[in-house]
Design an enzyme around this catalytic site. Structure first.
Site, PDB file in Angstrom:
ATOM      1  N   GLY A 124     -24.766 -19.708  17.634  1.00 58.09           N
ATOM      2  CA  GLY A 124     -23.588 -19.325  17.774  1.00 58.09           C
ATOM      3  C   GLY A 124     -23.926 -17.502  18.431  1.00 58.09           C
ATOM      4  CB  CYS A 125     -21.150 -15.669  20.567  1.00 57.26           C
ATOM      5  SG  CYS A 125     -19.980 -15.657  19.536  1.00 57.26           S
ATOM      6  CE1 TYR A 126     -19.422 -11.149  17.530  1.00 59.57           C
ATOM      7  CE2 TYR A 126     -18.095 -13.587  16.192  1.00 59.57           C
ATOM      8  CZ  TYR A 126     -18.121 -11.639  16.967  1.00 59.57           C
ATOM      9  OH  TYR A 126     -16.591 -11.363  17.063  1.00 59.57           O
TER      10      TYR A 126
ATOM     11  CB  THR B  12     -27.149 -15.530  20.749  1.00 59.78           C
ATOM     12  OG1 THR B  12     -26.737 -17.214  20.280  1.00 59.78           O
ATOM     13  CG2 THR B  12     -27.802 -15.752  21.698  1.00 59.78           C
TER      14      THR B  12
END
Length: 311
Positions: A124-126, A128
């Site tokens: 996921g972005c957060y 990462t």
């Protein structure tokens, strides 16, 4: 002498109409080493047509909600020996031990695990940003796994789905908003497990009135950490961990502010440690594009590893 032509690997993106899928397709379309399969809009939800494309593919990329991803994995598995390899961009398999976690810089040997895996889960972005900051420090003993941690993050609205995108692109859209105020954001289990923590962090996500870009920040009281490290020591650990990583840089350059949009349209991530020496406070910060290293860029990085195109 007969010269055999090299076989170009074929990729099918199941769910390419969404933000992540479109980003992956755009990035892959510039790679002559792969061939992309398409499916007509009318057949995007037709299991038989999707499975037909899966049977033709060497690798499928799933850009679907969790439940739909699980259904797609079952469709692919039903092909038996002809089943393609799978890269999943949903949350469904990020803590599944049978799936390789698609963060090549996570730890030594992770890139090789991704190369060899039949099933890879894209981070996921957060998470990462949070995992990139925490995992090396936990492994080095600078942060104890049970440390109570708070993670604050702000993202561009492009990562929030159609409803959020429409709200922000409408006239008079919100300038800033906190969300997931029940403190149960879906990235928390992923952050806890992949960062090596034994206690779930308090995670406070937010969205700004800009399309893409991200900052993830983690405040620390240095005197509560094992052996009371300095900020410089934390920076040294991060720099050593990511030495040689092409997509991640650790910077010690003095700077007074950070913008979430600075790395947009790249697959790069910048990590920094800020501090107040007298108060013994530190702030870990990851800066990345939520659509780049936080989504589509990371997926393409994993595709290249899985198909042996990273050399």
């Amino acid at each position: 002498m007969v010269i055999q032509e090299s076989v170009v690997p074929t990729i099918f993106i199941d769910g390419e109409a969404g933000t992540t899928g479109l980003g992956i397709r755009q990035r892959l379309s510039g790679l002559p080493e792969v061939r992309l399969l398409s499916i007509p809009d009318a057949d995007r939800k037709n299991p038989a047509e999707r499975q037909k494309r899966m049977a033709e593919a060497d690798l499928i990329i799933l850009c679907l909600p969790d439940a739909a991803s699980r259904e797609a994995v079952a469709l692919a598995a039903a092909l038996g020996p002809d089943a393609p390899r799978v890269l999943d961009a949903s949350t469904a398999y990020r803590v599944d031990p049978d799936w390789a976690f698609g963060f090549p810089e996570l730890t030594a040997g992770q890139a090789d695990r991704i190369r060899a895996a039949t099933h890879v889960s894209n981070p996921g972005c957060y998470s990462t940003g949070a995992i990139a900051l925490l995992r090396p420090l936990v492994e080095a003993g600078k942060i104890a796994p049970h440390t109570p941690l708070t993670i604050n993050a702000v993202s561009g609205y492009s990562g929030g789905g159609r409803t959020m995108i429409e709200a922000h692109e409408a006239e008079g859209g919100p300038a800033f908003e906190l969300y997931a105020l029940g403190l149960g954001h879906k990235h928390v289990p992923e952050i806890e497990i992949q960062a090596g923590l034994s206690r779930p962090p308090v995670f406070v996500p937010s969205v700004g009135h800009f399309r893409q870009g991200m900052l993830v920040s983690i405040p620390l009281h240095l005197d509560t950490l094992p052996r009371c490290p300095t900020a410089a020591e934390l920076t040294e650990v991060l720099a050593a961990h990511y030495a040689g990583a092409h997509e991640i840089e650790v910077s010690a350059e003095p700077i007074g502010s950070l913008r979430p949009e600075a790395l947009n349209d790249t697959n790069r991530m910048s990590l920094r440690v800020f501090s107040h020496p007298e108060r013994r406070h530190a702030l870990l910060v990851a800066q990345l594009d939520n659509l780049g290293k936080g989504a589509s860029g990371a997926a393409v990085q994993n595709v290249k590893l899985m198909l042996g195109l990273d050399g």
